[in-house]
Design a protein around this motif. Structure first.
Motif, short mmCIF file in Angstrom:
data_model
loop_
_atom_site.label_atom_id
_atom_site.label_comp_id
_atom_site.label_asym_id
_atom_site.label_seq_id
_atom_site.Cartn_x
_atom_site.Cartn_y
_atom_site.Cartn_z
N ILE A 164 51.16 -7.41 -70.59
CA ILE A 164 51.16 -8.70 -71.28
C ILE A 164 52.24 -9.62 -70.70
N GLY A 165 53.41 -9.05 -70.43
CA GLY A 165 54.49 -9.85 -69.85
C GLY A 165 54.11 -10.41 -68.49
N GLU A 166 53.42 -9.61 -67.67
CA GLU A 166 52.99 -10.08 -66.35
C GLU A 166 51.93 -11.16 -66.47
N ILE A 167 51.00 -10.98 -67.40
CA ILE A 167 49.96 -11.99 -67.62
C ILE A 167 50.59 -13.29 -68.12
N MET A 168 51.57 -13.18 -69.03
CA MET A 168 52.25 -14.36 -69.52
C MET A 168 52.98 -15.09 -68.40
N TYR A 169 53.58 -14.32 -67.48
CA TYR A 169 54.25 -14.93 -66.32
C TYR A 169 53.24 -15.71 -65.49
N GLY A 170 52.08 -15.13 -65.28
CA GLY A 170 51.03 -15.81 -64.51
C GLY A 170 50.48 -17.03 -65.22
N LEU A 171 50.71 -17.11 -66.54
CA LEU A 171 50.25 -18.26 -67.32
C LEU A 171 51.37 -19.28 -67.54
N GLY A 172 52.52 -19.06 -66.86
CA GLY A 172 53.59 -20.05 -66.91
C GLY A 172 54.76 -19.73 -67.79
N GLU A 173 54.78 -18.54 -68.40
CA GLU A 173 55.92 -18.15 -69.24
C GLU A 173 56.97 -17.54 -68.34
N TYR A 174 57.91 -18.37 -67.92
CA TYR A 174 58.87 -18.04 -66.87
C TYR A 174 59.78 -16.86 -67.24
N PRO A 197 61.44 -10.29 -74.77
CA PRO A 197 60.78 -9.04 -75.16
C PRO A 197 60.18 -9.09 -76.57
N GLN A 198 60.91 -9.69 -77.51
CA GLN A 198 60.41 -9.77 -78.88
C GLN A 198 59.16 -10.66 -78.96
N THR A 199 59.12 -11.70 -78.11
CA THR A 199 57.95 -12.59 -78.08
C THR A 199 56.75 -11.84 -77.49
N ILE A 200 56.99 -11.06 -76.44
CA ILE A 200 55.91 -10.28 -75.84
C ILE A 200 55.34 -9.30 -76.87
N GLU A 201 56.21 -8.70 -77.66
CA GLU A 201 55.75 -7.78 -78.70
C GLU A 201 54.91 -8.50 -79.75
N ALA A 202 55.32 -9.72 -80.10
CA ALA A 202 54.55 -10.51 -81.06
C ALA A 202 53.19 -10.90 -80.49
N VAL A 203 53.16 -11.26 -79.20
CA VAL A 203 51.90 -11.60 -78.55
C VAL A 203 50.97 -10.39 -78.54
N GLN A 204 51.53 -9.20 -78.31
CA GLN A 204 50.72 -7.98 -78.34
C GLN A 204 50.10 -7.78 -79.72
N SER A 205 50.86 -8.04 -80.77
CA SER A 205 50.35 -7.90 -82.14
C SER A 205 49.21 -8.89 -82.40
N VAL A 206 49.39 -10.12 -81.94
CA VAL A 206 48.35 -11.14 -82.10
C VAL A 206 47.10 -10.73 -81.32
N LEU A 207 47.31 -10.21 -80.12
CA LEU A 207 46.20 -9.80 -79.26
C LEU A 207 45.40 -8.66 -79.90
N ILE A 208 46.10 -7.68 -80.46
CA ILE A 208 45.42 -6.56 -81.13
C ILE A 208 44.58 -7.08 -82.28
N LYS A 209 45.15 -7.99 -83.06
CA LYS A 209 44.41 -8.54 -84.20
C LYS A 209 43.16 -9.29 -83.75
N GLN A 210 43.31 -10.15 -82.75
CA GLN A 210 42.16 -10.97 -82.34
C GLN A 210 41.06 -10.11 -81.71
N ILE A 211 41.41 -9.17 -80.85
CA ILE A 211 40.39 -8.33 -80.24
C ILE A 211 39.73 -7.45 -81.29
N SER A 212 40.47 -7.00 -82.28
CA SER A 212 39.89 -6.24 -83.39
C SER A 212 38.88 -7.09 -84.15
N MET A 213 39.25 -8.34 -84.40
CA MET A 213 38.34 -9.26 -85.08
C MET A 213 37.08 -9.47 -84.27
#
Length: 329
Positions: free
Chosen positions: A7-17, A21-37
């Motif tokens: 996720i951190g590498e993908i975020m870097y490729g999307l412009g998150e310089y 770490p705490q933000t990456i963990e939050a993004v992972q939580s959001v990602l799990i929720k959305q893919i589950s939905m």
């Protein structure tokens, strides 16, 4: 489940310089929720049409109102098809191609979602609760199609994943030209400025930026791990599997995009730029500021009322976490 490196590498490729770490963990939580939905709601649609296996038609029907995302799906798989067609034609002669075409004839349309039935299906989805007839299996879940697994990018045949998507769009009568032009322009502007800003910030790391810009979840077992968290055994065919993995990256992309759109709105409200160039450079300036958990929460609260909480894992059948809109477009 730990996919924070990916996720951190993908975020870097999307412009998150400099992703926190705490933000990456939050993004992972959001990602799990959305893919589950996406998995659960697609499975419900498949169940309504009498199947226990998710297909392309279920995903497209679910996302029929997200026109920008559908356009990106089409463009992505068209690019894959065209790229692989070129490679294929360099290595396969016409005689072999004819034999392959005979062995893989284009499937007929499903007929599951005829125009007069679409409203009935949509109304069924609005009922409370998810009425699945399948239960969690005590054995290993079959995450792949029971039939022969065919490379979805296999080229120069009529039933590529791209052609399958086009056929489904036609069957569901989805008009991809009915999109919000402002959304498209905003996304395109963000993508161009992000690329320029990243190369300006770290010109010597341009090779790494390009590498992570093209990174996806297709080479990971992220989807399989999400399925293990669900209280049902959900199956999907090869094409659906590939589209879900595309939507995983698209979720992160749209989340970051919405954070930066919020930043732009706040900047325009707090101070009036003296020159047009300042407006054009807002995103490039802000890209050096890491996204915070609060900014992620602001987006998720607007979409889901409250942020996904880890303690909900493993998911329970009665959980409302599977309902709601998606962070897309």
């Amino acid at each position: 489940m730990e996919f924070q490196k990916d996720i951190g590498e993908i975020m870097y490729g999307l412009g998150e310089y400099k992703a926190i770490p705490q933000t990456i963990e939050a993004v992972q939580s959001v990602l799990i929720k959305q893919i589950s939905m996406l998995l659960v709601q697609s499975a419900e649609i498949a169940c309504i049409r009498g199947s226990h296996e998710i297909s392309t038609i279920d995903i497209i029907f679910l996302l029929r109102k997200y026109k920008y995302t559908l356009n990106k799906i089409v463009q992505y798989y068209k690019h894959k098809r065209d790229k692989n067609t070129s490679i294929y034609l360099e290595n396969v002669n016409n005689e072999e191609q004819v034999e392959y075409e005979r062995a893989h004839k284009k499937q007929k349309k499903s007929g599951c979602f005829k125009s007069e039935k679409i409203n009935d299906v949509a109304n069924s989805l609005e009922d409370d609760g998810f009425n699945f007839n399948f239960t969690k299996s005590s054995t290993n879940i079959d995450y792949k199609n029971e039939t022969e697994v065919i490379n979805p990018y296999l080229i120069n045949r009529k039933n590529t994943i791209y052609n399958n998507i086009i056929d489904v769009l036609e069957e569901l009568n989805v008009d991809l030209e009915e999109y919000d032009e402002k959304i498209v322009k905003a996304h395109n502007s963000w993508a161009l400025k992000t690329g320029a800003a990243m190369l300006k910030i770290e010109p010597e790391l341009g090779e790494y930026y390009q590498k992570y810009k093209s990174k996806t979840f297709h080479d990971t077992d992220f989807l399989k791990k999400v399925l293990e968290l669900l209280p049902w055994s959900i199956k999907y065919d090869t094409y659906a599997c590939d589209i879900f993995q595309f939507l995983a990256k698209e979720t992160i992309s749209c989340l970051i995009f919405q954070v930066h759109q919020n930043r732009i709105k706040k900047n325009l409200k707090s101070k009036k730029p003296s020159v047009i160039e300042e407006i054009e450079n807002i995103l490039a300036i802000q890209i050096e500021k890491p996204i915070t958990i609060e900014e992620i929460t602001e987006i998720t609260n607007d979409t889901w009322c409250n942020l996904y909480i880890k303690k909900e894992i493993p998911f329970m059948p009665s959980s409302d976490i599977f309902k709601g809109k998606f962070i897309l477009d």
